[in-house]
Design a protein around this motif. Sequence first.
Motif, mmCIF file in Angstrom:
data_model
loop_
_atom_site.group_PDB
_atom_site.id
_atom_site.type_symbol
_atom_site.label_atom_id
_atom_site.label_comp_id
_atom_site.label_asym_id
_atom_site.label_seq_id
_atom_site.Cartn_x
_atom_site.Cartn_y
_atom_site.Cartn_z
ATOM 1 N N ALA A 1 -43.334 -19.417 -3.569
ATOM 2 C CA ALA A 1 -44.537 -19.055 -2.807
ATOM 3 C C ALA A 1 -44.167 -18.525 -1.428
ATOM 4 O O ALA A 1 -44.770 -17.564 -0.929
ATOM 5 N N ALA A 2 -43.152 -19.136 -0.807
ATOM 6 C CA ALA A 2 -42.744 -18.712 0.537
ATOM 7 C C ALA A 2 -42.230 -17.275 0.540
ATOM 8 O O ALA A 2 -42.519 -16.495 1.456
ATOM 9 N N LEU A 3 -41.473 -16.916 -0.490
ATOM 10 C CA LEU A 3 -40.876 -15.579 -0.529
ATOM 11 C C LEU A 3 -41.914 -14.475 -0.700
ATOM 12 O O LEU A 3 -41.628 -13.310 -0.418
ATOM 13 N N ARG A 4 -43.089 -14.826 -1.160
ATOM 14 C CA ARG A 4 -44.135 -13.815 -1.344
ATOM 15 C C ARG A 4 -44.935 -13.576 -0.068
ATOM 16 O O ARG A 4 -45.878 -12.797 -0.063
ATOM 17 N N ARG A 5 -44.529 -14.244 1.008
ATOM 18 C CA ARG A 5 -45.166 -14.037 2.309
ATOM 19 C C ARG A 5 -44.253 -13.191 3.192
ATOM 20 O O ARG A 5 -43.036 -13.356 3.168
ATOM 21 N N ALA A 6 -44.844 -12.333 3.977
ATOM 22 C CA ALA A 6 -44.049 -11.495 4.887
ATOM 23 C C ALA A 6 -43.497 -12.370 6.011
ATOM 24 O O ALA A 6 -44.267 -13.026 6.720
ATOM 25 N N PRO A 7 -42.180 -12.397 6.189
ATOM 26 C CA PRO A 7 -41.608 -13.254 7.236
ATOM 27 C C PRO A 7 -41.783 -12.656 8.626
ATOM 28 O O PRO A 7 -41.675 -11.443 8.809
ATOM 29 N N SER A 8 -42.054 -13.511 9.595
ATOM 30 C CA SER A 8 -42.075 -13.063 10.984
ATOM 31 C C SER A 8 -40.633 -12.849 11.444
ATOM 32 O O SER A 8 -39.683 -13.336 10.817
ATOM 33 N N GLU A 9 -40.470 -12.137 12.550
ATOM 34 C CA GLU A 9 -39.119 -11.910 13.078
ATOM 35 C C GLU A 9 -38.462 -13.235 13.457
ATOM 36 O O GLU A 9 -37.264 -13.433 13.240
ATOM 37 N N GLU A 10 -39.259 -14.151 14.015
ATOM 38 C CA GLU A 10 -38.720 -15.450 14.421
ATOM 39 C C GLU A 10 -38.244 -16.247 13.210
ATOM 40 O O GLU A 10 -37.152 -16.829 13.218
ATOM 41 N N ALA A 11 -39.064 -16.267 12.151
ATOM 42 C CA ALA A 11 -38.693 -17.014 10.950
ATOM 43 C C ALA A 11 -37.464 -16.407 10.290
ATOM 44 O O ALA A 11 -36.556 -17.124 9.845
ATOM 45 N N LEU A 12 -37.426 -15.083 10.233
ATOM 46 C CA LEU A 12 -36.282 -14.409 9.619
ATOM 47 C C LEU A 12 -35.006 -14.676 10.414
ATOM 48 O O LEU A 12 -33.922 -14.827 9.833
ATOM 49 N N ALA A 13 -35.130 -14.770 11.726
ATOM 50 C CA ALA A 13 -33.960 -15.053 12.566
ATOM 51 C C ALA A 13 -33.380 -16.428 12.243
ATOM 52 O O ALA A 13 -32.151 -16.599 12.192
ATOM 53 N N LEU A 14 -34.242 -17.427 12.014
ATOM 54 C CA LEU A 14 -33.766 -18.771 11.663
ATOM 55 C C LEU A 14 -33.067 -18.766 10.307
ATOM 56 O O LEU A 14 -32.043 -19.433 10.119
ATOM 57 N N ILE A 15 -33.627 -18.020 9.368
ATOM 58 C CA ILE A 15 -33.031 -17.929 8.035
ATOM 59 C C ILE A 15 -31.653 -17.270 8.118
ATOM 60 O O ILE A 15 -30.670 -17.747 7.534
ATOM 61 N N LYS A 16 -31.560 -16.180 8.884
ATOM 62 C CA LYS A 16 -30.287 -15.466 9.020
ATOM 63 C C LYS A 16 -29.256 -16.302 9.779
ATOM 64 O O LYS A 16 -28.058 -16.240 9.486
ATOM 65 N N GLU A 17 -29.717 -17.088 10.733
ATOM 66 C CA GLU A 17 -28.803 -17.963 11.474
ATOM 67 C C GLU A 17 -28.158 -18.986 10.534
ATOM 68 O O GLU A 17 -26.959 -19.275 10.641
ATOM 69 N N ALA A 18 -28.951 -19.522 9.605
ATOM 70 C CA ALA A 18 -28.408 -20.480 8.638
ATOM 71 C C ALA A 18 -27.379 -19.816 7.728
ATOM 72 O O ALA A 18 -26.365 -20.427 7.367
ATOM 73 N N VAL A 19 -27.617 -18.561 7.362
ATOM 74 C CA VAL A 19 -26.646 -17.822 6.546
ATOM 75 C C VAL A 19 -25.338 -17.655 7.310
ATOM 76 O O VAL A 19 -24.240 -17.882 6.771
ATOM 77 N N LEU A 20 -25.433 -17.266 8.573
ATOM 78 C CA LEU A 20 -24.234 -17.092 9.399
ATOM 79 C C LEU A 20 -23.471 -18.402 9.555
ATOM 80 O O LEU A 20 -22.235 -18.424 9.500
ATOM 81 N N ASP A 21 -24.199 -19.496 9.745
ATOM 82 C CA ASP A 21 -23.546 -20.801 9.885
ATOM 83 C C ASP A 21 -22.790 -21.163 8.610
ATOM 84 O O ASP A 21 -21.682 -21.722 8.668
ATOM 85 N N ALA A 22 -23.376 -20.863 7.458
ATOM 86 C CA ALA A 22 -22.700 -21.140 6.188
ATOM 87 C C ALA A 22 -21.444 -20.284 6.050
ATOM 88 O O ALA A 22 -20.397 -20.765 5.590
ATOM 89 N N GLU A 23 -21.533 -19.033 6.443
ATOM 90 C CA GLU A 23 -20.373 -18.139 6.345
ATOM 91 C C GLU A 23 -19.244 -18.603 7.268
ATOM 92 O O GLU A 23 -18.065 -18.577 6.882
ATOM 93 N N ARG A 24 -19.609 -19.040 8.470
ATOM 94 C CA ARG A 24 -18.581 -19.543 9.396
ATOM 95 C C ARG A 24 -17.926 -20.815 8.848
ATOM 96 O O ARG A 24 -16.705 -20.985 8.934
ATOM 97 N N ALA A 25 -18.744 -21.708 8.311
ATOM 98 C CA ALA A 25 -18.202 -22.949 7.751
ATOM 99 C C ALA A 25 -17.285 -22.654 6.566
ATOM 100 O O ALA A 25 -16.236 -23.287 6.401
ATOM 101 N N ALA A 26 -17.665 -21.681 5.739
ATOM 102 C CA ALA A 26 -16.836 -21.315 4.587
ATOM 103 C C ALA A 26 -15.483 -20.771 5.042
ATOM 104 O O ALA A 26 -14.443 -21.069 4.436
ATOM 105 N N GLU A 27 -15.493 -19.986 6.102
ATOM 106 C CA GLU A 27 -14.232 -19.445 6.627
ATOM 107 C C GLU A 27 -13.297 -20.554 7.091
ATOM 108 O O GLU A 27 -12.076 -20.414 7.047
ATOM 109 N N GLN A 28 -13.879 -21.677 7.526
ATOM 110 C CA GLN A 28 -13.086 -22.814 7.997
ATOM 111 C C GLN A 28 -12.825 -23.841 6.893
ATOM 112 O O GLN A 28 -12.292 -24.918 7.155
ATOM 113 N N ASP A 29 -13.216 -23.485 5.666
ATOM 114 C CA ASP A 29 -13.041 -24.374 4.514
ATOM 115 C C ASP A 29 -13.791 -25.698 4.710
ATOM 116 O O ASP A 29 -13.366 -26.744 4.237
ATOM 117 N N ASP A 30 -14.917 -25.626 5.412
ATOM 118 C CA ASP A 30 -15.754 -26.802 5.675
ATOM 119 C C ASP A 30 -16.934 -26.759 4.709
ATOM 120 O O ASP A 30 -18.007 -26.242 5.030
#
Length: 234
Positions: A111-140
């Motif tokens: 249901a959430a994906l069928r809603r248009a994300p605000s810039e603020e909400a999308l920024a939080l989602i993208k930040e979590a993706v970046l955090d996961a990528e950084r952790a993966a690079e550190q084998d964490d």
Amino acid sequence: MLHDFLLNVDNVVADLSQDRPRLGRSSTAERVADILRDRISEGFFQPGQRLSEESISEGLGVSRNTLREAFRLLGHERLLDHRLNKGVFVRLPSAEDVADLYRVRRVLEGAALRRAPSEEALALIKEAVLDAERAAEQDDWQGVGTANIRFHQALVSLNGSPRIDEAMRQLLAELRLVFHVMENPRAFHEPFVDRNRALVGLMESGQPEKAAAYLDDYLDQAERLLIHAYEPNR
């Protein structure tokens, strides 16, 4: 099998003392439960671990009665087990719980994906993706799991409902306990780092139906992997 994990009393007291400012002026059971739920979501407490009233109450600076009420609340959320004459333990969800958790996730996240994300909400989602990528690079891979949980919490927030947000926090804390059945955390988490990035791409390009279909396949894959990990124990 579950990873062996023991926290000594000094570590529990020291770590939880950092959460005292979150209690504010009144250390209500609900606030204590919020802190412990977050700690479960972060992987600080793990399935099968006995929770020490003495160390947790000392770490948070709360009374035993307040802590026991918080334990009771988390028991209702299926995060803790109260065992007669033995104490309070972090619960390990069953394979049936996994299937039910993913049933709910499909509804809330789809249901959430069928809603248009605000810039603020999308920024939080993208930040979590970046955090996961950084952790993966550190084998964490514990860090990857934590970032992945934040990703899905931010995703569900697109529904714009505080009640749904609260339900998702409880669901994701329970799901974090499920992750511990995976013998190889990297093998489980690594593919979803890229899949989260791809899902964000579909959202940014304004393709909500494709994003929802992609998520369905994503959740199907995750559910199969987790339930398969339970099979030797069923």
